[in-house]
Design an enzyme around this catalytic site. Sequence first.
Site, short mmCIF file in Angstrom:
data_model
loop_
_atom_site.label_atom_id
_atom_site.label_comp_id
_atom_site.label_asym_id
_atom_site.label_seq_id
_atom_site.Cartn_x
_atom_site.Cartn_y
_atom_site.Cartn_z
CG ASN A 51 -1.88 1.11 1.25
OD1 ASN A 51 -1.78 2.04 0.45
ND2 ASN A 51 -2.84 1.05 2.16
CG ASP A 64 -9.53 1.92 -1.15
OD1 ASP A 64 -10.05 1.07 -0.41
OD2 ASP A 64 -8.49 2.52 -0.88
N GLY A 86 -10.58 7.05 10.30
CA GLY A 86 -9.12 7.10 10.47
C GLY A 86 -8.66 8.49 10.08
CG ASN A 87 -4.60 9.95 9.76
OD1 ASN A 87 -4.79 10.76 10.67
ND2 ASN A 87 -3.60 9.08 9.77
CG ASP A 99 -2.75 12.06 16.17
OD1 ASP A 99 -2.56 11.10 15.42
OD2 ASP A 99 -2.87 11.96 17.41
CD GLU A 138 -9.63 -0.62 14.31
OE1 GLU A 138 -8.53 -0.84 14.86
OE2 GLU A 138 -9.81 -0.75 13.09
CD GLU A 153 -7.93 -0.38 4.68
OE1 GLU A 153 -7.38 -0.16 5.77
OE2 GLU A 153 -8.18 0.50 3.86
P1 ADP Z 1 -5.06 5.99 8.28
O1 ADP Z 1 -6.31 6.54 7.66
O2 ADP Z 1 -3.84 6.81 8.00
O3 ADP Z 1 -4.86 4.48 8.07
P2 ADP Z 1 -5.65 5.23 11.02
O4 ADP Z 1 -6.80 4.34 10.69
O5 ADP Z 1 -4.41 4.60 11.56
O6 ADP Z 1 -5.29 6.20 9.84
O7 ADP Z 1 -6.19 6.31 12.10
C1 ADP Z 1 -5.37 7.31 12.57
C2 ADP Z 1 -6.19 8.17 13.54
O8 ADP Z 1 -6.60 7.35 14.65
C3 ADP Z 1 -5.40 9.34 14.11
O9 ADP Z 1 -6.20 10.52 14.14
C4 ADP Z 1 -5.11 8.87 15.52
O10 ADP Z 1 -4.94 9.93 16.44
C5 ADP Z 1 -6.38 8.11 15.83
N1 ADP Z 1 -6.21 7.27 17.01
C6 ADP Z 1 -5.41 6.19 17.15
N2 ADP Z 1 -5.44 5.75 18.44
C7 ADP Z 1 -6.26 6.59 19.12
C8 ADP Z 1 -6.72 6.69 20.48
N3 ADP Z 1 -6.32 5.83 21.39
N4 ADP Z 1 -7.58 7.68 20.79
C9 ADP Z 1 -8.00 8.58 19.86
N5 ADP Z 1 -7.61 8.53 18.58
C10 ADP Z 1 -6.76 7.57 18.20
#
Ligand code: ADP
Length: 393
Positions: free
Chosen positions: A9, A150, A210-211, A283, A331, A379
Amino acid sequence: MTEAILVLNVGSSSVKFAVYAASDPPSLILRGKLAGIGTDPVFSAQDAAGQISPPDIFPQFDHAAGLGDIIPDLLRWIEAHRGDLTIRAAGHSVVHGGRHHMGPALVTDALLAELEALVPLAPLHQPHNLAAIRCLAASAPDLAQVACFDTSFHRTQDRLAQLFAIPRALSDEGILRYGFHGLSYDFIAGTLAGHVGANADERVIVAHLGNGASMCAMRDRRSVATSMGFTALDGLMMGRRCGALDPGVVLYLMQEKGLTAGDITSLLYEQSGLLGVSCISSDMATLQASDAPEAQLAVDLFCYRAAAELAALAASIGGLDILVFTAGIGENSAIVRTHICERLRWMGITLDPAANEDHATCVGMSGSEVEVLVIPTDEEIVIARSTLMMAAA
Ligand code: ADP
């Protein structure tokens, strides 16, 4: 020798990889990431048990390393790392498969040309996905490669759910709602019955937070509607992306403030969302830990917008039986789940506070109308399965 499947990826500054034994089902051997490409590359990897491999055996990359250097070195490292691995096929996450690909496709020159033509629809992601395929083909010409899109999961949607209310000639040209995060939704759709049995075929909304963030409304575990549209900008507020925006704002930025297309692209994709509203961070975990009122405002807006999108999607499936939270925020953030669900009590969504704090699988109050689940997405396993299937065919 263990025959293996490589999953890649590739983004603008990172390469995420996973290696699976080519068994049915594929079993994870290794996963890792090279982040900071072009600036300060940092390599990390762990095996299926989560053991971090010692950094002294990691391959070294300097800031000038491009994909053409990284991919062959990564292949060599993976094969040498275990000594007994031979990579039999590679599967790629490809953001855009256009209108017609309803599933994965074996990479050929014709497919690459077709996917290249879609670059203008996903200029920030598609070129990197395709560059990875080309670099891998250059360093391992006989390796079967599979593109996993996707967009494919959403191709089951009715025409109505895919249309914008714009002149029909433009829709016919392909200006449609494609939807994204399909590999994640495919994974959740595939595992849902294991959690809720036959109810998996009822009215389901999956919130991939997620992001990048989107939601998908499903019936019979197929996509009926989704929050992302023509591009991955639409729908929910995200880490750096604005989500749904009055198109009049874009016209105003151009006409009154003189911003160029490039300026607006950067503003909407990179400087908006949680980062833009808080001026602190993109974040979620950082914002939740901050006392600044702007951080709180950004989190509140994220949840407000998510609740509004969720209610709108419920209309597409005539209500809601199951809500699934997934991806980094979905999650891990009990606060975000709470804020979203509190706004949706009127839909019969009630959380069990203790289960929610524990990030249990079932976080809904027992007996409430809507089941609420937290299911970690994967994924890579979806790509590995598709790659094994296509390479064996
Ligand atoms: P991507 O879309 O880049 O794959 P992820 O699915 O890894 O991203 O999600 C990243 C987001 O999840 C970030 O905003 C991160 O701060 C948030 N995140 C991860 N762990 C926690 C947590 N314990 N509490 C709040 N937010 C979290």
